[in-house]
Write a protein that holds these residues in place. Structure first.
Motif, short mmCIF file in Angstrom:
data_model
loop_
_atom_site.label_atom_id
_atom_site.label_comp_id
_atom_site.label_asym_id
_atom_site.label_seq_id
_atom_site.Cartn_x
_atom_site.Cartn_y
_atom_site.Cartn_z
N ALA A 5 -7.39 4.23 18.75
CA ALA A 5 -6.97 3.66 17.46
C ALA A 5 -7.00 4.72 16.36
O ALA A 5 -6.10 4.77 15.51
N GLU A 6 -8.01 5.57 16.38
CA GLU A 6 -8.08 6.67 15.42
C GLU A 6 -6.89 7.62 15.60
O GLU A 6 -6.27 8.04 14.62
N ALA A 7 -6.57 7.96 16.85
CA ALA A 7 -5.47 8.88 17.13
C ALA A 7 -4.13 8.32 16.65
O ALA A 7 -3.25 9.08 16.25
N LEU A 8 -3.98 7.00 16.66
CA LEU A 8 -2.76 6.36 16.18
C LEU A 8 -2.80 6.11 14.67
O LEU A 8 -1.85 5.55 14.12
N ALA A 9 -3.89 6.51 14.03
CA ALA A 9 -4.07 6.31 12.58
C ALA A 9 -3.98 4.83 12.20
O ALA A 9 -3.35 4.46 11.21
N GLN A 35 8.38 -5.23 12.78
CA GLN A 35 9.34 -4.44 12.00
C GLN A 35 10.46 -5.31 11.46
O GLN A 35 10.85 -5.17 10.31
N ALA A 36 10.97 -6.24 12.26
CA ALA A 36 12.05 -7.12 11.82
C ALA A 36 11.62 -8.00 10.65
O ALA A 36 12.41 -8.27 9.74
N LEU A 37 10.35 -8.41 10.64
CA LEU A 37 9.83 -9.28 9.57
C LEU A 37 9.22 -8.48 8.42
O LEU A 37 8.78 -9.07 7.43
N ASP A 38 9.17 -7.16 8.57
CA ASP A 38 8.56 -6.27 7.58
C ASP A 38 7.11 -6.66 7.29
O ASP A 38 6.69 -6.80 6.15
N VAL A 39 6.35 -6.83 8.39
CA VAL A 39 4.92 -7.13 8.29
C VAL A 39 4.18 -6.17 9.21
O VAL A 39 4.78 -5.41 9.96
N GLU A 85 4.76 4.85 7.19
CA GLU A 85 4.40 4.16 5.95
C GLU A 85 4.83 2.71 6.07
O GLU A 85 5.71 2.38 6.84
N GLY A 86 4.23 1.89 5.25
CA GLY A 86 4.61 0.49 5.25
C GLY A 86 3.45 -0.39 5.62
O GLY A 86 2.29 -0.06 5.36
N PRO A 87 3.75 -1.51 6.27
CA PRO A 87 2.70 -2.48 6.60
C PRO A 87 1.61 -1.87 7.49
O PRO A 87 1.82 -0.88 8.18
N ARG A 88 0.46 -2.51 7.45
CA ARG A 88 -0.71 -2.03 8.19
C ARG A 88 -0.54 -2.14 9.71
O ARG A 88 0.18 -2.99 10.21
#
Length: 166
Positions: free
Chosen positions: A98-102, A58-62, A81-84
């Motif tokens: 992983a599916e439940a966390l989208a 989050q700090a590096l916006d990646v 929303e945002g990085p993968r």
């Protein structure tokens, strides 16, 4: 720094998605290296994910690549929303989490025995293909793989491969 030089060479050779991972690096040094690596990746147009450290990502916006153990710990996707967000999966249960966390994609394996886990057999290509059929999430193969394994990985439903040494 040799690590950054290897990263620059990989980016120059066309790598377009990088997972930053250095589990034994002291945190302050790791944060400086990660910042430099993100800068290099951005200059080359490569996507970046930090392994396991949501706050640093989050700090590096990646993006962030979640370890399998983290899948059970997180109650929700770290950001809407945002990085993968990606995840390491080793079982159908991991895939369901992983599916439940989208998650945007997963890395599944180990397909073959790896130097990190000598004597532990991988799931093999057939095991990979069986789990591939269980989800619509894009899936990459990992575990003892080299560039030469890419065609076989794709033949078994993988988007591609992830490799540390390869």
């Amino acid at each position: 720094n040799a690590w950054l030089e290897h990263l620059e060479a990989a980016l120059a050779n066309g790598v377009r998605r990088v997972q930053l991972r250095a589990p034994h690096c002291p945190p302050a040094r790791w944060h400086r290296l990660a910042e430099a690596a993100v800068d290099a990746c951005r200059r080359h147009g490569a996507e970046v994910l930090v392994n396991g450290d949501v706050a640093l990502a989050q700090a590096l916006d990646v993006g962030v690549h979640l370890r399998a153990a983290q899948l059970a710990e997180l109650g929700a996707r770290p950001w809407r929303e945002g990085p993968r967000i990606a995840a390491s999966c080793h079982s159908l249960e991991d895939i369901r989490r992983a599916e439940a966390l989208a998650c945007d994609f997963i890395v599944l394996g180990a397909v073959k025995e790896t130097p990190t886990h000598p004597g532990v057999a991988g799931i093999g290509w057939e095991g990979f293909a069986v789990l591939r059929e269980e989800t619509a999430l894009p899936m990459y193969a990992i575990g003892g793989l080299q560039v030469e394994d890419l065609a076989e990985a794709r033949a078994h439903g993988a988007q591609g491969i992830a490799a540390i040494r390869g």
